[in-house]
Scaffold this motif. Structure first.
Motif, mmCIF file in Angstrom:
data_model
loop_
_atom_site.group_PDB
_atom_site.id
_atom_site.type_symbol
_atom_site.label_atom_id
_atom_site.label_comp_id
_atom_site.label_asym_id
_atom_site.label_seq_id
_atom_site.Cartn_x
_atom_site.Cartn_y
_atom_site.Cartn_z
ATOM 1 N N THR A 155 30.808 27.403 61.036
ATOM 2 C CA THR A 155 32.250 27.619 60.976
ATOM 3 C C THR A 155 32.754 28.172 62.292
ATOM 4 O O THR A 155 32.252 29.187 62.776
ATOM 5 N N LYS A 205 36.395 27.936 65.362
ATOM 6 C CA LYS A 205 37.705 27.420 65.741
ATOM 7 C C LYS A 205 37.673 26.746 67.106
ATOM 8 O O LYS A 205 38.591 26.000 67.443
ATOM 9 N N ASP A 206 36.644 27.025 67.889
ATOM 10 C CA ASP A 206 36.588 26.548 69.264
ATOM 11 C C ASP A 206 36.095 25.103 69.324
ATOM 12 O O ASP A 206 35.008 24.780 68.837
ATOM 13 N N HIS A 207 36.884 24.233 69.929
ATOM 14 C CA HIS A 207 36.548 22.806 69.976
ATOM 15 C C HIS A 207 35.248 22.549 70.731
ATOM 16 O O HIS A 207 34.454 21.685 70.344
ATOM 17 N N LYS A 230 37.770 21.544 56.248
ATOM 18 C CA LYS A 230 38.615 22.614 56.753
ATOM 19 C C LYS A 230 38.352 23.899 55.982
ATOM 20 O O LYS A 230 38.081 23.885 54.782
ATOM 21 N N CYS A 231 38.461 25.014 56.704
ATOM 22 C CA CYS A 231 38.267 26.333 56.104
ATOM 23 C C CYS A 231 39.274 27.281 56.735
ATOM 24 O O CYS A 231 39.098 27.697 57.882
ATOM 25 N N SER A 232 40.349 27.589 56.005
ATOM 26 C CA SER A 232 41.416 28.430 56.551
ATOM 27 C C SER A 232 41.894 27.792 57.852
ATOM 28 O O SER A 232 42.273 26.627 57.872
ATOM 29 N N ARG A 233 41.852 28.535 58.957
ATOM 30 C CA ARG A 233 42.284 27.993 60.246
ATOM 31 C C ARG A 233 41.118 27.480 61.079
ATOM 32 O O ARG A 233 41.304 27.091 62.234
ATOM 33 N N ALA A 234 39.935 27.483 60.497
ATOM 34 C CA ALA A 234 38.743 27.042 61.216
ATOM 35 C C ALA A 234 38.270 25.696 60.671
ATOM 36 O O ALA A 234 38.842 25.136 59.736
ATOM 37 N N LEU A 235 37.216 25.182 61.284
ATOM 38 C CA LEU A 235 36.602 23.937 60.835
ATOM 39 C C LEU A 235 35.152 24.225 60.502
ATOM 40 O O LEU A 235 34.472 24.985 61.205
ATOM 41 N N LYS A 252 41.842 35.254 71.751
ATOM 42 C CA LYS A 252 42.913 36.217 71.535
ATOM 43 C C LYS A 252 42.939 37.236 72.663
ATOM 44 O O LYS A 252 42.024 37.301 73.477
#
Length: 255
Positions: free
Chosen positions: A34, A36-38, A59-64, A219
């Motif tokens: 899991t 978020k970073d491509h 998909k998982c929340s805002r992540a993949l 962030k």
């Protein structure tokens, strides 16, 4: 064979950091990564393909999440570590075996005790050469680490320059510090992270380890820079601290 070993070591690092390996309701082992970073997702998928396995995405929340459902892959990973759960057994999500459900995430149930808490037997496998150590640390640091670069005060000028690698597992923490030491990099434990500081150590980390190309700061005021770019800026700031203000203004759109 050497390339496969290197790819398996990378997968070992991905699974210990942002991955999980457990049984689904049908009793089949699933590896789930899991992020978020491509760039990290892309490198993980390339690693899976190079080892000859298939995956699917969800998909998982805002992540993949990238999911591999394979008993054979689980056996390969368990040959390196008997568990890939790194948090205490009683932490959420609570280990299923504590609830007598029978579906644990470890190859065998022999928890390790530290400061009154039980931890699964997750550890970093022995590696035969420094190239494997470098690959492992690059992946683990890219997933669980980054660069801290902050100006504490203007007069006198005080700047924090650090590479950090997060881990709440005391056993993994000690192993990571040892692996860094084998590459000539001194680190210290400041729970829940490992800290690398001082110019020589940061320079050595850049030369010997670094981060996965193009993985980014997600962030904070340096968001948008790659972690490698921020590490380079950190080292350059030793000779020219004004670079920090210039880059910070450019990223905030005020420069």
């Amino acid at each position: 064979m050497e390339n496969r070993q290197e790819q398996l070591i990378k997968l070992h690092a991905y699974t210990l950091s942002d991955g999980s390996l457990n049984r689904d309701r049908e009793g089949c082992w699933r590896l789930i990564f899991t992020n978020k970073d491509h760039s990290l997702l892309s490198d993980f998928k390339e690693t899976i393909r190079s080892l000859g396995y298939n995956y699917y995405e969800q998909k998982c929340s805002r992540a993949l999440q990238v999911v591999v459902r394979s008993r054979k892959l689980a056996e390969e990973l368990f040959s390196l570590s008997p568990s890939y759960r790194t948090r205490p057994c009683s932490d959420s999500p609570r280990c299923p075996r504590l609830a007598n459900s029978g579906l644990g995430s470890c190859m065998y149930c022999e928890p390790l005790q530290y400061m009154g808490k039980l931890y699964p037997p997750a550890w970093i496998t022995n590696m035969s050469n420094k190239q494997l150590v470098r690959e492992f640390l690059k992946v683990y640091a890219s997933c669980e680490g980054g660069v801290k670069l902050d100006i504490f005060s203007e007069k006198p000028l005080k700047i924090r320059r650090q590479v950090f690698i997060a881990t709440a597992n005391p056993f993994l923490s000690r192993q990571l510090i040892y692996l860094l030491w084998t590459l000539g990099i001194s680190a210290r434990e400041e729970s829940p992270s490992i800290i690398i500081s001082h110019r020589a150590n940061l320079q050595r980390f850049q030369e010997m380890v670094g981060f996965i190309p193009n993985c980014r700061v997600m962030k904070g005021k340096w968001r948008g820079l790659t972690k490698n770019e921020l590490l380079t800026l950190t080292l350059r700031s030793y000779d020219n601290a004004s670079l920090l203000k210039i880059h910070s203004k450019m990223l905030s759109g005020t420069g």
